[in-house]
Write an enzyme that holds these catalytic residues in place. Structure first.
Site, PDB file in Angstrom:
ATOM      1  N   ASP A   1     -26.360 -23.814 -18.091  1.00 39.99           N
ATOM      2  CA  ASP A   1     -26.806 -23.501 -18.723  1.00 39.99           C
ATOM      3  C   ASP A   1     -28.549 -23.988 -19.354  1.00 39.99           C
ATOM      4  OD1 ASP A   1     -29.123 -21.823 -20.010  1.00 39.99           O
ATOM      5  OD2 ASP A   1     -27.874 -21.774 -22.058  1.00 39.99           O
TER       6      ASP A   1
ATOM      7  N   ASP B   1     -34.265 -20.184 -17.329  1.00 39.28           N
ATOM      8  CA  ASP B   1     -32.972 -20.326 -18.270  1.00 39.28           C
ATOM      9  C   ASP B   1     -31.710 -19.558 -17.761  1.00 39.28           C
ATOM     10  OD1 ASP B   1     -31.700 -19.474 -19.844  1.00 39.28           O
ATOM     11  OD2 ASP B   1     -31.600 -17.891 -20.772  1.00 39.28           O
TER      12      ASP B   1
END
Length: 510
Positions: free
Chosen positions: A299, A105
């Site tokens: 992201d 992440d």
């Protein structure tokens, strides 16, 4: 919108100073399939928030690092998963090592792992079985709108079997309880936050994982990602090797052509500057600050391409206007319904390409990254072996633009933290039937947009006047109160619970 929220925030601050899926499927085109299937019981539409070329001049585009700390070829295909369930890497934690799959992440900064049993995970990190685990004596918790976890901070030894050579002492958030964080069908037991210390919880003193790896192993402060799950159905139960996380540099065999770089605007998320969007070849013609409303970030932990509301509405309108299909249900656009075609039919010919222009490192120029419909019209499931059903891989956002897996699956993305820039190149796995699913082009002149598109929302003068007036009035009241010593200022203590309601966190588990 931002000016209004800013005014409200300022007013609240000054006052505090003073006073202390139902029917899920429809067919497109209607002539192919006239009926309606209700598969809401079997399909969960709640998305997961989941030969060497020459060097680029920085000595990073090599098949291996001369110091011996990293061998990039050994890291190829070290990721599994897909955009719907997230991309994860196997890691070894503690002494003796306990193997866990950890979600990659780039939109958070904590390394957090399950440290207690949970019905949706097969195993967890047992701190009692690690002779090298040390509790830091601090609690940490992250609350999501769709779940939360709480635990304790500690440190332990971590290594990555298909990563840099060596073992590193890492800050670990040991998750002891959670609600809605681990979901059925995912095959990971923790999360690897690769962003900057500013996002670390409970505060920036908790050094993030990659910072520790760079400092302790001496590798270059750069990593790169290839995510190859495009076209994989979310109903698939297998997790093939579909990606690579290269720590310490870039691996030239994973991309084609040149790497195009855009500056990192601010080091918290990986914030970039978007100059404009095109649907097909048509510019949306919005003020560039609309695209960067709140922030624009890259992201890997967000499934979709997420756009500010005004931008999203403009994109949907442009797609509808240019599409060969005019009778879309609104549910397809808002993510509550799927579009189904007979097997053998391909929906992508009905949809245009999507393009994002990013400011180049030469700030007077830009470059364009483009995805074909195969990346944003995404297969989800089939019906009785006769229909294939798809979702819209774009959603609206109240907290900024997020370049998530929908876009990233088309590109090899370089997170060059050392030079404060992000790079994009065409991924060699973003290909279907011999057709490249992504494009990249440039440079283009950026003279037609503002010099600074990331300065925030458009300001409304009246609201700012009111804000400053409120500040002045409350400031005078505060001076009087302080002089009279009637209401001494007291700062309330924090409970220790960390709340993060950024768009990324709210939509990580989708």
């Amino acid at each position: 919108m931002m000016a209004h929220s800013t005014s409200v925030s300022i007013w609240a601050f000054t006052v505090s100073l003073c006073f202390g899926v139902t029917k899920c499927y429809f067919s497109i085109p209607l002539r192919i399939y006239p009926g309606t299937y209700n598969l809401s019981s079997s399909v969960d539409l709640t998305p997961l928030r989941l030969a060497a070329s020459p060097s680029d001049g920085n000595g990073l585009s090599l098949a291996s690092d001369p110091t011996g700390k990293v061998n990039f070829l050994d890291m190829v295909n070290n990721l599994q998963g897909d955009s719907g369930r997230g991309y994860y890497i196997e890691m070894s934690i503690g002494t003796p090592g306990q193997k866990l799959n950890i979600l990659v992440d780039t939109g958070s900064s904590n390394f957090a792992v399950a440290a207690a049993p949970h019905p949706f995970i097969t195993h967890y990190f047992n701190t009692a079985l690690s002779s090298t685990y040390e509790s830091a004596g601090r609690t940490v918790g992250v609350r999501y709108t769709q779940g939360n976890w709480e635990g304790e901070l500690g440190i332990d030894l971590v290594s990555i079997p298909k990563g840099p050579n060596g073992t590193v002492v890492i800050n670990i958030a040991a998750i002891l309880s959670s609600n809605g964080f681990f979901l059925p069908g995912v095959n990971w037991q923790g999360i690897l936050g690769l962003a900057y210390p500013m996002l670390a919880r409970p505060d920036s003193s908790v050094e993030p994982f990659f910072n520790s790896v760079v400092h302790q192993l001496g590798i270059p402060d750069i990593f790169s990602l290839q995510m190859c799950g495009a076209g994989l159905s979310a109903s698939s139960t297998a997790d093939p090797a579909v990606g690579s996380l290269i720590m310490g540099g870039v691996e030239p065999t994973l991309y084609q052509g040149s790497v195009w770089y855009t500056p990192i605007i601010e080091e918290w998320y990986y914030q970039v500057e978007v100059l404009k969007l095109e649907v097909g070849n048509q510019n949306l013609n919005l003020d560039c600050r609309e695209y960067n409303m709140d922030k624009a970030i890259v992201d890997s932990g967000t499934t979709l391409l997420r756009l500010p509301v005004n931008v999203f509405n403009a994109v949907v309108e442009a797609i509808t206007r240019s599409s060969l299909i005019q009778d879309f249900s609104s549910g397809f656009w808002d993510g509550t319904k799927l579009a189904c075609w007979l097997k053998g039919e391909t929906p992508w010919r009905f949809f245009p390409k999507l393009s994002i222009y990013l400011r180049a490192t030469n700030t007077s120029q830009s470059f364009r990254i483009t995805i074909l419909p195969q990346l944003y019209i995404q297969p989800i499931t089939d019906v009785d072996g006769t229909l294939d059903c798809y979702r819209f891989g774009v959603s609206s956002s109240a907290n900024g633009l997020v370049i998530g897996a929908t876009i990233m699956e088309g590109f090899y993305v370089v997170f060059d933290r050392a030079q404060r820039r992000l790079g994009f190149a065409r991924s060699n796995c973003a290909v279907s039937g011999g057709v490249a699913l992504s494009e990249i082009a440039g440079p283009f002149s950026a003279s037609d947009v503002a010099n600074d598109c990331s300065s925030g929302s458009l300001r409304e003068p009246l609201l700012w006047v009111i804000s400053y007036a409120l500040i002045a009035v409350c400031g005078m009241v505060l001076i009087v109160l302080l002089l009279l010593l009637v209401l001494p200022c007291r700062r309330r203590g924090h409970s220790g619970e960390i709340t993060d309601e950024s768009s990324l966190v709210r939509h990580r588990i989708k």
